[in-house]
Design an enzyme around this catalytic site. Structure first.
Site, PDB file in Angstrom:
ATOM      1  N   GLY A   1      -1.412  -2.760   3.296  1.00  0.00           N
ATOM      2  CA  GLY A   1      -2.057  -3.579   2.284  1.00  0.00           C
ATOM      3  C   GLY A   1      -1.582  -5.008   2.396  1.00  0.00           C
ATOM      4  N   CYS A   2      -1.400  -5.665   1.272  1.00  0.00           N
ATOM      5  CA  CYS A   2      -0.982  -7.064   1.238  1.00  0.00           C
ATOM      6  C   CYS A   2       0.285  -7.278   2.064  1.00  0.00           C
ATOM      7  CB  CYS A   2      -0.739  -7.489  -0.200  1.00  0.00           C
ATOM      8  SG  CYS A   2       0.047  -9.103  -0.366  1.00  0.00           S
TER       9      CYS A   2
END
Length: 215
Positions: A43-44
């Site tokens: 993800g991020c």
């Protein structure tokens, strides 16, 4: 894709100056210091950097992109889609202090392995979780770690996290590097709004605020 959260993160990532990307070959940058590298998508990449920076034996982390078919992509092009890249983090580590198996343990406990459409509030293929294995040993270790989780009975749903062949890694623009340290207030606002830690606590049954890998 969650338009609200994309707009929040987009505003937080507006740089004062955009710097050109370079690329790191698939074999990373291990050198005479006998450092090794591992490549993960969770993800991020701001958040993945924070998780691995806290691990003893990790020397450096670099946010960037892997797994795509476009050379030297910009952040804007990746998030727009159609490049095939994952937001990824290249982890440089000292194998005499921390093993690849231990890095896998930290990786799993900083992702939602049941989510195949992104991670937390960030939706889209470029936010999916993945392990990019660069050797047969890494493939074996990654598969074994995934199978252990699948057989543990912890999850009712199947694990969606992929194990992929390691590919060329392109560092993201400089303003993304160590974002959580450079912009702590903006970063905490993003993480809280995205409910990343809340979901991790739910998935892994941790005490609130406890992060695996933290010193």
């Amino acid at each position: 894709m969650n338009t609200t959260m994309m707009s929040i993160r987009g505003l937080l990532s507006i740089p004062v100056l955009l710097l050109a990307c370079a690329f790191v070959p698939a074999n990373g940058f291990a050198d005479e210091d006998e450092r090794a590298t591992a490549l993960f998508a969770g993800g991020c990449f701001w958040c993945v950097e924070e998780a691995f920076d806290a691990v003893d034996g990790v020397v450096a982390t670099t946010s960037g992109f892997a797994g795509g078919h476009v050379e030297n992509p910009s952040y804007e092009r990746v998030v727009a889609g159609n490049t095939g890249h994952y937001e990824s983090v290249l982890v440089e580590y000292d194998p005499t202090q921390v093993s690849y198996d231990e890095l896998l343990y930290v990786f799993w406990r900083n992702v939602d392995p049941l989510d195949g459409g992104g991670q937390f509030c960030d939706r889209g293929d470029h936010y999916r979780a993945a392990i990019f294995a660069g050797s047969e040993d890494e493939h074996r270790a990654a598969r074994a770690s995934k199978e252990e989780l699948e057989e543990s009975g912890r999850f009712e749903a199947p694990i969606a996290t992929e194990i992929l062949d390691r590919s060329t890694f392109y560092p993201a623009e400089e303003y993304h590097q160590n974002y959580y340290q450079k912009n702590p207030l903006r970063y905490r606002f993003y993480v809280t709004s995205c409910r990343r830690y809340a979901r991790l606590d739910q998935v892994w049954e941790m005490k609130p605020g406890r992060r695996e890998g933290s010193k």
